[in-house]
Scaffold this motif. Structure first.
Motif, mmCIF file in Angstrom:
data_model
loop_
_atom_site.group_PDB
_atom_site.id
_atom_site.type_symbol
_atom_site.label_atom_id
_atom_site.label_comp_id
_atom_site.label_asym_id
_atom_site.label_seq_id
_atom_site.Cartn_x
_atom_site.Cartn_y
_atom_site.Cartn_z
ATOM 1 N N THR A 115 0.869 -1.102 0.024
ATOM 2 C CA THR A 115 -0.093 -0.071 0.033
ATOM 3 C C THR A 115 0.857 1.339 -0.205
ATOM 4 O OG1 THR A 115 -1.910 0.975 1.032
ATOM 5 C CG2 THR A 115 -0.234 0.406 2.456
ATOM 6 N N LEU A 116 0.411 2.466 -0.086
ATOM 7 C CA LEU A 116 0.986 3.814 -0.289
ATOM 8 C C LEU A 116 1.822 3.978 0.965
ATOM 9 C CD1 LEU A 116 1.297 6.308 -1.879
ATOM 10 C CD2 LEU A 116 -0.482 7.340 -0.281
ATOM 11 N N GLU A 117 3.118 4.293 0.858
ATOM 12 C CA GLU A 117 3.926 4.560 2.182
ATOM 13 C C GLU A 117 3.555 6.037 2.721
ATOM 14 O OE1 GLU A 117 8.294 3.507 2.195
ATOM 15 O OE2 GLU A 117 8.399 5.628 2.207
ATOM 16 N N SER A 118 3.140 5.797 3.914
ATOM 17 C CA SER A 118 3.035 7.184 4.501
ATOM 18 C C SER A 118 3.682 7.015 6.025
ATOM 19 C CB SER A 118 1.311 7.741 4.737
ATOM 20 O OG SER A 118 0.671 6.676 5.578
ATOM 21 N N CYS A 119 3.570 7.980 6.633
ATOM 22 C CA CYS A 119 4.201 8.057 8.026
ATOM 23 C C CYS A 119 3.372 6.983 8.899
ATOM 24 C CB CYS A 119 4.194 9.428 8.804
ATOM 25 S SG CYS A 119 5.796 10.364 8.506
ATOM 26 N N GLN A 120 2.165 7.177 8.866
ATOM 27 C CA GLN A 120 1.221 6.497 9.588
ATOM 28 C C GLN A 120 1.045 4.878 9.338
ATOM 29 O OE1 GLN A 120 0.043 8.858 11.526
ATOM 30 N NE2 GLN A 120 0.322 10.544 9.919
ATOM 31 N N HIS A 121 1.300 4.714 7.996
ATOM 32 C CA HIS A 121 1.500 3.135 7.592
ATOM 33 C C HIS A 121 2.973 2.697 7.970
ATOM 34 C CE1 HIS A 121 1.287 -0.380 5.114
ATOM 35 N NE2 HIS A 121 2.469 -0.142 4.681
ATOM 36 N N LEU A 122 3.953 3.421 7.557
ATOM 37 C CA LEU A 122 5.296 3.024 7.826
ATOM 38 C C LEU A 122 5.636 2.739 9.270
ATOM 39 C CD1 LEU A 122 7.930 2.544 6.282
ATOM 40 C CD2 LEU A 122 8.361 4.705 6.638
ATOM 41 N N PHE A 123 5.207 3.463 10.229
ATOM 42 C CA PHE A 123 5.501 3.231 11.578
ATOM 43 C C PHE A 123 4.361 2.725 12.490
ATOM 44 C CE2 PHE A 123 7.958 7.020 10.270
ATOM 45 C CZ PHE A 123 9.274 6.433 10.518
ATOM 46 N N LEU A 124 3.086 2.479 11.906
ATOM 47 C CA LEU A 124 1.949 1.806 12.696
ATOM 48 C C LEU A 124 1.382 0.578 12.001
ATOM 49 C CD1 LEU A 124 0.337 4.944 14.442
ATOM 50 C CD2 LEU A 124 1.914 3.472 15.316
ATOM 51 N N HIS A 125 1.052 0.818 10.826
ATOM 52 C CA HIS A 125 0.172 -0.084 10.274
ATOM 53 C C HIS A 125 0.670 -1.096 9.288
ATOM 54 C CE1 HIS A 125 -3.025 2.160 12.354
ATOM 55 N NE2 HIS A 125 -2.644 3.381 11.508
ATOM 56 N N CYS A 126 1.859 -0.836 8.803
ATOM 57 C CA CYS A 126 2.561 -1.716 8.039
ATOM 58 C C CYS A 126 2.581 -3.126 8.599
ATOM 59 C CB CYS A 126 3.756 -1.435 7.622
ATOM 60 S SG CYS A 126 4.931 -2.566 6.718
ATOM 61 N N SER A 127 2.553 -4.296 8.134
ATOM 62 C CA SER A 127 2.502 -5.510 8.824
ATOM 63 C C SER A 127 3.819 -5.946 9.473
ATOM 64 C CB SER A 127 2.338 -6.967 7.643
ATOM 65 O OG SER A 127 3.334 -6.664 6.613
ATOM 66 N N ILE A 128 5.063 -5.347 8.722
ATOM 67 C CA ILE A 128 6.479 -5.495 9.503
ATOM 68 C C ILE A 128 6.340 -4.657 10.661
ATOM 69 C CG2 ILE A 128 8.835 -5.420 9.244
ATOM 70 C CD1 ILE A 128 8.464 -6.197 6.327
ATOM 71 N N ALA A 129 5.733 -3.553 10.513
ATOM 72 C CA ALA A 129 6.209 -2.552 11.663
ATOM 73 C C ALA A 129 5.292 -3.209 12.921
ATOM 74 C CB ALA A 129 5.406 -0.971 11.457
ATOM 75 N N ARG A 130 3.985 -3.545 12.597
ATOM 76 C CA ARG A 130 3.037 -4.215 13.642
ATOM 77 C C ARG A 130 3.720 -5.419 14.272
ATOM 78 N NH1 ARG A 130 -1.035 -4.552 10.375
ATOM 79 N NH2 ARG A 130 -0.917 -6.435 9.855
ATOM 80 N N ASP A 131 4.223 -6.109 13.709
ATOM 81 C CA ASP A 131 5.092 -7.248 14.112
ATOM 82 C C ASP A 131 6.215 -6.767 15.346
ATOM 83 O OD1 ASP A 131 3.803 -9.075 12.902
ATOM 84 O OD2 ASP A 131 5.098 -9.290 11.260
#
Length: 375
Positions: free
Chosen positions: A135-151
């Motif tokens: 999905t689109l890379e944003s601050c919110q996705h990169l640090f919170l909602h990305c599957s790797i960040a979530r792990d």
């Protein structure tokens, strides 16, 4: 007014200082509004032709510039300025570059791919997340909602036996984060007693649960309580005074509380005053306290201490610094009261010992006239 280089040709016209500003290009409509606001601010500046120029940072009561006082000023003029939410970053617990990185992240200033795409630096086809590519890379996705960040978040939270639902934004995540074991270690950083290195912490984060051993018992480090207020010597009185400002509403107010050596309240005052700079208002608060005291029989012939949290105002009143020329009358009044055998002493104390006076000053911002109460 960006890119509008200014040349100044300011001069004295008799006893009045004239501000004449010329610009390298014609001003736009918005520029004219900014110029009008600037001239309004300058109209309140009174210069003394007989005094030497000195550097002073007006928003700070000590007169010295600091990033903290600058950010507080921005917070006053811009309600949405994120100062209050992000003050916990600058604690020195991590390298400075990491603190800056976190600060930029919380403000959404990192050059993530969604931002680069918006600026036209990269195309939409290359704006997917670098970690999950889904999905689109944003601050919110990169640090919170990305599957790797979530792990990574789940691994960290499991160390502390916590369960947490990810909020929609990094700012909300930061505001929600308050570890239940947050004690002196997290507040002060690693002290001499902490036995683990940074490498040890990276290898085994659970070592952050360490607590010092005292006499065979596990105890937590507890900061010594601050002394909020000290009573004056026997048979003397103490004023605590303060000032409060609302720059966006052009309001100033002062307040004070008088107590005896038993700590009993004897007088309170809270008053709106003409809008003025912080240190000037603090000087006015000292003047008002001294003037009230001269009319009190119980105080008139006793030692009187006036405490202020403005170092500049205290220096001016004690004569160790000349002080602004437009405050000459009230400064001379205070100095004369100190020399005439009335036993007046003006001293500097930090805000921690001045909270009642601070509250009275803030209330003065909502008043239309002076309030005085006798106990």
């Amino acid at each position: 007014m960006k890119n509008a280089t200014v040349a100044s040709n300011c001069f004295w016209d008799g006893l009045q200082w004239k501000w004449t500003l010329s610009w390298a290009r014609p001003l736009r409509v918005r520029d004219n509004q900014d110029l009008h606001n600037l001239l309004q601010l300058l109209s309140g500046v009174s210069l003394s032709p007989g005094d030497l120029d000195t550097f002073i940072w007006a928003p700070s009561k000590k007169g010295c510039f600091s990033v903290k006082s600058f950010s507080f000023e921005l917070a006053k003029s811009e309600p949405n300025f994120p100062h209050k939410n992000f003050t916990g970053i600058w604690k020195g617990l991590v390298p400075y570059r990491v603190e800056i990185f976190v600060w930029l992240t919380l403000q959404g200033k990192l050059n993530t791919k969604d931002k680069l795409c918006h600026l036209g630096i990269i195309g939409p086809t290359t704006s997917a997340c670098s970690l999950c590519n889904s999905t689109l890379e944003s601050c919110q996705h990169l640090f919170l909602h990305c599957s790797i960040a979530r792990d990574i978040w789940c691994w960290w939270l499991n160390i502390w036996h916590l369960h947490w639902c990810m909020p929609p934004s990094v700012q909300e995540a930061y505001n929600q984060w308050a570890h239940p074991k947050c004690g002196a270690f997290f507040k002060k950083g690693w002290g001499d007693e902490f036995p683990y290195s940074l490498t040890d912490i990276i290898r085994e984060p659970k070592c952050l649960n360490w607590e010092p051993q005292r006499s065979g018992l596990h105890t937590q480090l507890i900061a010594a309580p601050k002394q909020l207020w000290l009573p004056p010597p026997p048979y003397s009185f103490k004023w605590n005074v303060d000032a409060s400002l609302k720059p966006n509403e052009s309001k100033s107010a002062i307040g004070g509380v008088l107590r005896n050596h038993h700590g009993e309240f004897k007088c309170l005052f809270s008053s709106p005053i003409p809008f003025m700079e912080t240190n000037h208002a603090e000087t006015f608060a000292i003047y008002r306290a001294v003037k009230i005291s001269l009319g009190l029989e119980m105080v008139k012939h006793r030692k009187l201490i006036v405490e202020s949290d403005s170092a500049n105002a205290v220096l001016w009143c004690n004569g160790r610094s000349k002080g602004p020329w437009n405050l000459n009358f009230i400064i001379n009044f205070i100095r004369c009261s100190m020399k005439n055998g009335n036993g007046v002493e003006i001293v500097y104390k930090s805000r921690e010992s001045n909270m009642v006076a601070d509250s009275m000053a803030k209330r003065g911002l909502t008043r239309s006239d002076e309030f005085i109460a006798w106990m």
